[in-house]
Scaffold this active site. Structure first.
Site, PDB file in Angstrom:
ATOM      1  N   ASP A  20     -39.987  11.415   7.738  1.00 41.64           N
ATOM      2  CA  ASP A  20     -39.981  12.639   6.823  1.00 41.64           C
ATOM      3  C   ASP A  20     -40.909  12.578   5.334  1.00 41.64           C
ATOM      4  O   ASP A  20     -41.744  13.466   5.201  1.00 41.64           O
ATOM      5  CB  ASP A  20     -38.476  13.186   6.239  1.00 41.64           C
ATOM      6  CG  ASP A  20     -37.808  13.650   7.261  1.00 41.64           C
ATOM      7  OD1 ASP A  20     -38.094  13.340   8.695  1.00 41.64           O
ATOM      8  OD2 ASP A  20     -36.754  14.145   7.249  1.00 41.64           O
ATOM      9  N   ARG A  32     -28.463  10.232  -7.495  1.00 38.74           N
ATOM     10  CA  ARG A  32     -29.724  11.082  -7.687  1.00 38.74           C
ATOM     11  C   ARG A  32     -30.103  11.235  -9.139  1.00 38.74           C
ATOM     12  O   ARG A  32     -31.327  11.346  -9.315  1.00 38.74           O
ATOM     13  CB  ARG A  32     -29.268  12.419  -7.322  1.00 38.74           C
ATOM     14  CG  ARG A  32     -28.990  12.573  -5.555  1.00 38.74           C
ATOM     15  CD  ARG A  32     -29.843  11.662  -4.852  1.00 38.74           C
ATOM     16  NE  ARG A  32     -29.752  11.936  -3.520  1.00 38.74           N
ATOM     17  CZ  ARG A  32     -29.939  10.864  -2.342  1.00 38.74           C
ATOM     18  NH1 ARG A  32     -30.214   9.603  -2.838  1.00 38.74           N
ATOM     19  NH2 ARG A  32     -29.739  11.333  -1.161  1.00 38.74           N
ATOM     20  N   ASP A  57     -28.545  17.820  -2.214  1.00 39.32           N
ATOM     21  CA  ASP A  57     -29.455  16.898  -2.988  1.00 39.32           C
ATOM     22  C   ASP A  57     -30.675  17.619  -3.749  1.00 39.32           C
ATOM     23  O   ASP A  57     -31.210  17.141  -4.682  1.00 39.32           O
ATOM     24  CB  ASP A  57     -30.210  15.672  -2.042  1.00 39.32           C
ATOM     25  CG  ASP A  57     -29.054  14.685  -1.961  1.00 39.32           C
ATOM     26  OD1 ASP A  57     -28.317  14.587  -2.632  1.00 39.32           O
ATOM     27  OD2 ASP A  57     -29.328  13.948  -0.754  1.00 39.32           O
ATOM     28  N   SER A  74     -27.919  11.571  10.556  1.00 39.71           N
ATOM     29  CA  SER A  74     -28.660  11.244   9.374  1.00 39.71           C
ATOM     30  C   SER A  74     -27.868  10.224   8.400  1.00 39.71           C
ATOM     31  O   SER A  74     -26.643  10.584   8.388  1.00 39.71           O
ATOM     32  CB  SER A  74     -29.283  12.214   8.572  1.00 39.71           C
ATOM     33  OG  SER A  74     -28.149  13.063   7.900  1.00 39.71           O
TER      34      SER A  74
END
Length: 408
Positions: free
Chosen positions: A17, A99, A128, A182
């Site tokens: 990605d 994050r 996210d 994922s």
């Protein structure tokens, strides 16, 4: 026509990605790309990421691979655990807490290299994107944010692979088919979502688990460990002092061995939808039990109950990406103040997926537990039981008045 961008800092993992995103930024925006890869203890060898970025034309001085493990645990994980933060009663916020640190370092690099934009690989459906971008804007209100998944038309894995092949981006065999799920990992946890996990009625397949052994196959003999705390933070295991990241990694080892920290959860995302995920937080599950154990001795009832009232709000702020908000900082100040006397040792029993506090002790300077007061034996005058009568009558006064009114 895309906005004119000269240089962008991309949160880059080196996977399919973000490799596609790197080339897409170069071609779509015609800009220079700076890559940033954070080592948060995800357990992967990160140096190959450098070679992938170089192959994509990124200058050596614009490839950042930063070891942030100690900062992550010391300045983010530990403050969160002082609050005993749990989202929706179960989730230990392993993805959420990573994050803000990634956002902070990304903005710092943008300022270092003179970039006018930052980019991330989060999709337009998840939390996210919110967490990254709230962090960016809190730290640099004027930064330009590029979120390719909200802009491009590469909406399937086959389209991504087509783009990669057209631009000579290597695609490993395991990336050519649809990924079964994922994952996101750091030193605190591993999360797995999507595909085989999307039906909440179907049990999580064994192959999804990567951080914990099956509790049914865990050792038949319990293991006991002791964790020392100072002002709310864990500082040693079995008397051996450790740095924050080293200590958490050691607890992860214990958790893996004993199958501790698995969670199958359907949660409410900030963006509005429900999602099903499987989380493994082995060391964090042990740490939370231990921290609550030492607070039982050292935290006053009023402070403890207030903390428990504030905790869901604190956890929600973290989940929603509001680490840098004034309300989180206000709550953190109150929580940290409560931890000044949270010092002592907790003994835990680890056995087949469970962690239980079986002992706790604190120095007299911090201990609020008194055997002299609580004993069922002769307390030598430490507590006058006759005082309880007046206490009860005063607390019963309003109830008695209500009762008389009802009787009338």
């Amino acid at each position: 026509m895309p906005e004119q961008i000269k240089r962008v800092v991309l949160a880059y993992s080196g996977g399919l990605d973000t490799s596609v995103i790197l080339k897409w930024l170069q071609t779509e925006y015609g800009c220079e790309v700076v890559t940033f890869t954070a080592d948060l203890g995800q357990g992967e060898e990160l140096e190959p990421v450098r070679g992938k970025a170089q192959m994509a034309g990124v200058k050596d001085e614009h490839i950042f691979i930063d070891d942030l493990r100690e900062e992550f645990v010391r300045d983010y994980v530990f403050p969160m655990f002082r609050a005993n933060a749990v989202y929706e009663g179960q989730y230990l916020l392993g993805t959420s807490i990573a994050r803000p640190l990634i956002s902070k370092r990304q903005i710092e690099i943008a300022h270092e290299v003179g970039a006018d934009a930052v980019a991330h690989g989060a999709t337009g459906k998840g939390n996210d994107q919110v967490r990254f971008e709230l962090g960016y804007y809190a730290l640099d209100p004027d930064i330009k944010v590029i979120a390719p998944w909200r802009e491009w038309d590469l909406t399937s894995r086959s389209r991504l692979i087509e783009f990669a092949e057209a631009h000579q981006i290597p695609v490993t065999k395991d990336k050519r088919g649809e990924a079964p799920f994922s994952t996101d990992a750091n030193l605190l946890h591993t999360s797995s979502e999507g595909k085989v996990l999307e039906d909440p009625w179907v049990e999580t397949p064994d192959y999804v688990y990567s951080r914990t052994g099956n509790p049914e196959d865990a050792p038949d003999t319990p293991e006991y460990i002791e964790i020392d705390f100072e002002t709310g933070d864990a500082v040693a295991i079995d008397g051996t002092a450790m740095s924050p990241a080293t200590l958490l990694a050691r607890l992860n080892d214990y958790g893996r061995t004993h199958g501790i920290g698995r969670l199958d959860l359907v949660e409410n995302r900030f963006v509005g939808m429900k999602s099903r995920g499987m989380y493994e937080t082995p060391g964090g599950t042990i740490l939370l039990a231990a921290h609550r154990g030492i607070e039982q001795l050292t935290l006053d009832r009023g402070a403890a109950h207030l903390k428990d009232e504030l905790m869901p709000r604190y956890a929600e702020l973290l989940y929603n990406g509001l680490w840098f908000s004034p309300e989180r900082e206000m709550l953190q100040a109150a929580i940290d103040h409560s931890q000044q006397g949270v010092t002592g040792t907790v003994r835990l029993k680890l056995y087949k997926g469970s962690v239980n506090v079986v002992g706790r002790k604190a120095d007299v300077a911090y201990n609020l537990y008194s055997e002299d007061v609580v004993t069922f034996e002769d307390d030598a005058g430490a507590y006058d039981q006759r005082d309880a009568e007046g206490f009860i009558k005063l607390n019963a006064l309003r109830l008695r008045l209500l009762g008389r009114r009802k009787r009338r």
